[in-house]
Design a protein around this motif. Structure first.
Motif, PDB file in Angstrom:
ATOM      1  N   ARG A 156       0.835  -1.208   0.000  1.00 44.53           N
ATOM      2  CA  ARG A 156       0.000   0.000   0.000  1.00 44.53           C
ATOM      3  C   ARG A 156       0.863   1.249   0.000  1.00 44.53           C
ATOM      4  O   ARG A 156       0.581   2.215  -0.722  1.00 44.53           O
TER       5      ARG A 156
ATOM      6  N   HIS B 241       0.909   4.218  -2.860  1.00 40.19           N
ATOM      7  CA  HIS B 241       0.702   5.640  -2.542  1.00 40.19           C
ATOM      8  C   HIS B 241       1.908   6.466  -2.992  1.00 40.19           C
ATOM      9  O   HIS B 241       1.750   7.554  -3.553  1.00 40.19           O
TER      10      HIS B 241
ATOM     11  N   LYS C 123       2.080   6.829  -6.859  1.00 43.15           N
ATOM     12  CA  LYS C 123       1.097   7.790  -7.381  1.00 43.15           C
ATOM     13  C   LYS C 123       1.619   9.218  -7.303  1.00 43.15           C
ATOM     14  O   LYS C 123       1.208  10.071  -8.074  1.00 43.15           O
TER      15      LYS C 123
ATOM     16  N   TYR D 261       7.962   9.186   0.883  1.00 44.73           N
ATOM     17  CA  TYR D 261       6.534   9.246   1.178  1.00 44.73           C
ATOM     18  C   TYR D 261       6.282   9.128   2.690  1.00 44.73           C
ATOM     19  O   TYR D 261       5.516   9.896   3.261  1.00 44.73           O
TER      20      TYR D 261
END
Length: 62
Positions: free
Chosen positions: A19, A23, A26, A34
């Protein structure tokens, strides 16, 4: 304030890592960037919330 970098190692399950990768991808970021950005944002949000609460206590909530 101390500037520089340190190492933080964490163990997370594969599903969470997937996940995080999604994220980050993207946003065109690495997972490390991130996660750091998310932690910084959450830290700012918490400090801002505390400042607002202290201001409301000082002036009295409307």
């Amino acid at each position: 304030m101390r500037m520089g970098s340190e190492v933080l190692s964490l163990r997370i399950d594969g599903e969470l890592l997937d996940r995080l990768k999604n994220h980050a991808a993207k946003r065109g970021m690495s997972v490390q960037d991130y996660v750091v950005r998310t932690l910084i944002r959450d830290d700012f949000d918490e400090r801002f919330k505390t400042a607002v609460e202290e201001t409301e206590r000082f002036y009295g909530a409307a």
